[in-house]
Design a protein around this motif. Structure first.
Motif, PDB file in Angstrom:
ATOM      1  N   UNK A 160       0.839  -1.212   0.000  1.00  0.00           N
ATOM      2  CA  UNK A 160       0.000   0.000   0.000  1.00  0.00           C
ATOM      3  C   UNK A 160       0.872   1.261   0.000  1.00  0.00           C
ATOM      4  N   UNK A 161       1.923   1.261   0.825  1.00  0.00           N
ATOM      5  CA  UNK A 161       2.785   2.443   0.914  1.00  0.00           C
ATOM      6  C   UNK A 161       3.490   2.722  -0.399  1.00  0.00           C
ATOM      7  N   UNK A 165      -9.078  -5.498   2.351  1.00  0.00           N
ATOM      8  CA  UNK A 165      -8.167  -6.651   2.367  1.00  0.00           C
ATOM      9  C   UNK A 165      -7.330  -6.581   1.098  1.00  0.00           C
ATOM     10  N   UNK A 166      -6.028  -6.490   1.287  1.00  0.00           N
ATOM     11  CA  UNK A 166      -5.150  -6.142   0.174  1.00  0.00           C
ATOM     12  C   UNK A 166      -4.104  -7.224  -0.060  1.00  0.00           C
ATOM     13  N   UNK A 167      -3.931  -7.586  -1.313  1.00  0.00           N
ATOM     14  CA  UNK A 167      -2.910  -8.563  -1.712  1.00  0.00           C
ATOM     15  C   UNK A 167      -1.564  -7.842  -1.771  1.00  0.00           C
ATOM     16  N   UNK A 168      -0.821  -7.912  -0.654  1.00  0.00           N
ATOM     17  CA  UNK A 168       0.469  -7.204  -0.549  1.00  0.00           C
ATOM     18  C   UNK A 168       1.435  -8.153   0.142  1.00  0.00           C
ATOM     19  N   UNK A 169       2.467  -7.596   0.750  1.00  0.00           N
ATOM     20  CA  UNK A 169       3.375  -8.438   1.534  1.00  0.00           C
ATOM     21  C   UNK A 169       2.778  -8.815   2.882  1.00  0.00           C
ATOM     22  N   UNK A 170       1.659  -8.193   3.236  1.00  0.00           N
ATOM     23  CA  UNK A 170       1.068  -8.386   4.567  1.00  0.00           C
ATOM     24  C   UNK A 170       0.587  -9.826   4.781  1.00  0.00           C
ATOM     25  N   UNK A 203     -12.549 -12.441  -5.373  1.00  0.00           N
ATOM     26  CA  UNK A 203     -13.230 -11.177  -5.090  1.00  0.00           C
ATOM     27  C   UNK A 203     -13.009 -10.602  -3.708  1.00  0.00           C
ATOM     28  N   UNK A 204     -12.320 -11.335  -2.821  1.00  0.00           N
ATOM     29  CA  UNK A 204     -12.183 -10.864  -1.436  1.00  0.00           C
ATOM     30  C   UNK A 204     -11.065  -9.829  -1.307  1.00  0.00           C
ATOM     31  N   UNK A 205      -9.985 -10.060  -2.004  1.00  0.00           N
ATOM     32  CA  UNK A 205      -8.817  -9.196  -1.871  1.00  0.00           C
ATOM     33  C   UNK A 205      -8.681  -8.264  -3.071  1.00  0.00           C
ATOM     34  N   UNK A 206      -8.127  -7.084  -2.807  1.00  0.00           N
ATOM     35  CA  UNK A 206      -7.907  -6.107  -3.872  1.00  0.00           C
ATOM     36  C   UNK A 206      -6.405  -5.860  -4.023  1.00  0.00           C
ATOM     37  N   UNK A 207      -6.066  -5.053  -5.016  1.00  0.00           N
ATOM     38  CA  UNK A 207      -4.654  -4.783  -5.300  1.00  0.00           C
ATOM     39  C   UNK A 207      -4.111  -3.726  -4.331  1.00  0.00           C
TER      40      UNK A 207
END
Ligand SMILES: NC(=O)c1ccc[n+]([C@@H]2O[C@H](COP(=O)([O-])OP(=O)(O)OC[C@H]3O[C@@H](n4cnc5c(N)ncnc54)[C@H](OP(=O)(O)O)[C@@H]3O)[C@@H](O)[C@H]2O)c1
Length: 277
Positions: free
Chosen positions: A14-15, A197-202, A217-221
């Motif tokens: 996100x950052x 809910x984001x598909x990142x390193x988290x 559909x649950x996670x976004x970019x």
């Protein structure tokens, strides 16, 4: 004049997506990250987006002296900071307390950003103009709902990493509430937001979170996760002191995360926790 925007956790997810978008829009973005390789990659990405090489600083928020050093270096380099995005955070599996004596999740997700904000406060105040306040934007989470935060002892050890994470995200919202009470009069507007809910390193080391990432559909970019951050950092309609948002709209948080008395107690105990010596 170009705005100076400091983004923590700018080396990933996100950052990084927010830093790219802000640089593309013409801001001078200052990147703060921990992993040197990811930070160098982020510098390239932001340079490609904005056409200028961004300044970058490294600090591991699990070491408060590193936050102090980065804060001092940024304060020395910039007379004015228009926006501080307190975004660095993780779901840490570290169970032992930090060398500073605090729960690792709470230190990384709350105390580190809290300390950095104080180190840069006069630079934010210097940037504030009557019609154009400076801004502090903090990345919170829906996880605040299950946080068990002891506002008088935020660095207290937590029994599970998800409870610790929830407590740290409660602290993010409570800090925003109290920053709004203290600093709106100085021309600094503090807000926070849930990115979705984001598909990142988290959460890569969390089996449940890793599996959930594949649910359709649950996670976004990360770019979608950064959208509200960029909006809060930029838009005149987003100047709502103490506001909690998601998807560019007000978003409810539990009473435990918004209670002004708890916010004041957390502020006092957090100041004591980041004091030197
Ligand atoms: N992803 C989600 O679904 C979600 C949902 C709600 C809230 N959030 C919040 O969104 C924020 C950004 O997370 P993300 O999803 O973009 O995850 P990410 O891709 O893992 O990015 C996290 C960023 O925080 C930095 N960071 C982690 N530990 C740090 C430490 N000890 N010291 C300094 N920096 C550290 C990371 O640096 P390195 O590159 O060195 O690791 C990275 O730049 C976090 O505050 C997180 O709690 C995420």
């Amino acid at each position: 004049m170009r705005r100076t925007v400091v983004v923590t956790g700018a080396s990933s997810g996100i950052g990084l997506a927010a830093a790219v978008a802000l640089a593309r829009a013409g801001d001078d973005v200052v990147l703060l990250g921990r992993d040197p390789r990811r930070l160098a990659d982020a510098v390239s990405r932001v340079r490609d987006a904005g056409g200028r090489t961004p300044a970058s600083y490294r600090a591991d928020f699990s070491v408060l002296d590193e936050v102090r050093a980065a804060g001092a270096a940024i304060a020395a380099a910039y007379e004015r900071i228009d926006v501080l995005a307190n975004n660095a955070g993780q779901l840490t599996s570290v169970r032992r307390p930090t060398a500073d004596g605090h729960d690792a999740t709470m230190q990384i997700n709350h105390l580190g950003g809290f300390l950095l904000t104080h180190l840069l406060l006069d630079r934010l105040q210097a940037a504030a103009k009557p019609q154009v306040p400076a801004r502090i934007v903090t990345t919170s989470s829906l996880a605040e709902a299950w946080g068990t935060l002891d506002v008088d002892r935020p660095g207290r050890r937590q029994i599970s990493r998800w409870l610790a994470y929830g407590a740290s995200k409660q602290a993010n919202i409570l800090t925003t509430v109290e920053a709004a009470r203290r600093w709106t009069g100085l021309g600094i507007v503090a807000t926070c937001f849930f990115p979705g809910l984001i598909r990142s390193g988290f959460g890569r080391r969390s089996p449940a979170f890793s599996v959930a990432r594949f649910a359709p559909g649950l996670f976004r970019s990360s770019e979608q996760g950064a959208d509200t951050l960029v909006w809060l950092a930029t838009d005149p309609d987003a100047l709502v002191p103490g506001g909690h948002f998601a998807w560019r709209a007000p978003f409810p948080a539990t009473g435990r995360s918004t209670d002004p008395a708890r916010a004041q107690r957390l502020w006092r105990s957090s100041l004591a926790a980041v004091e030197q010596g």
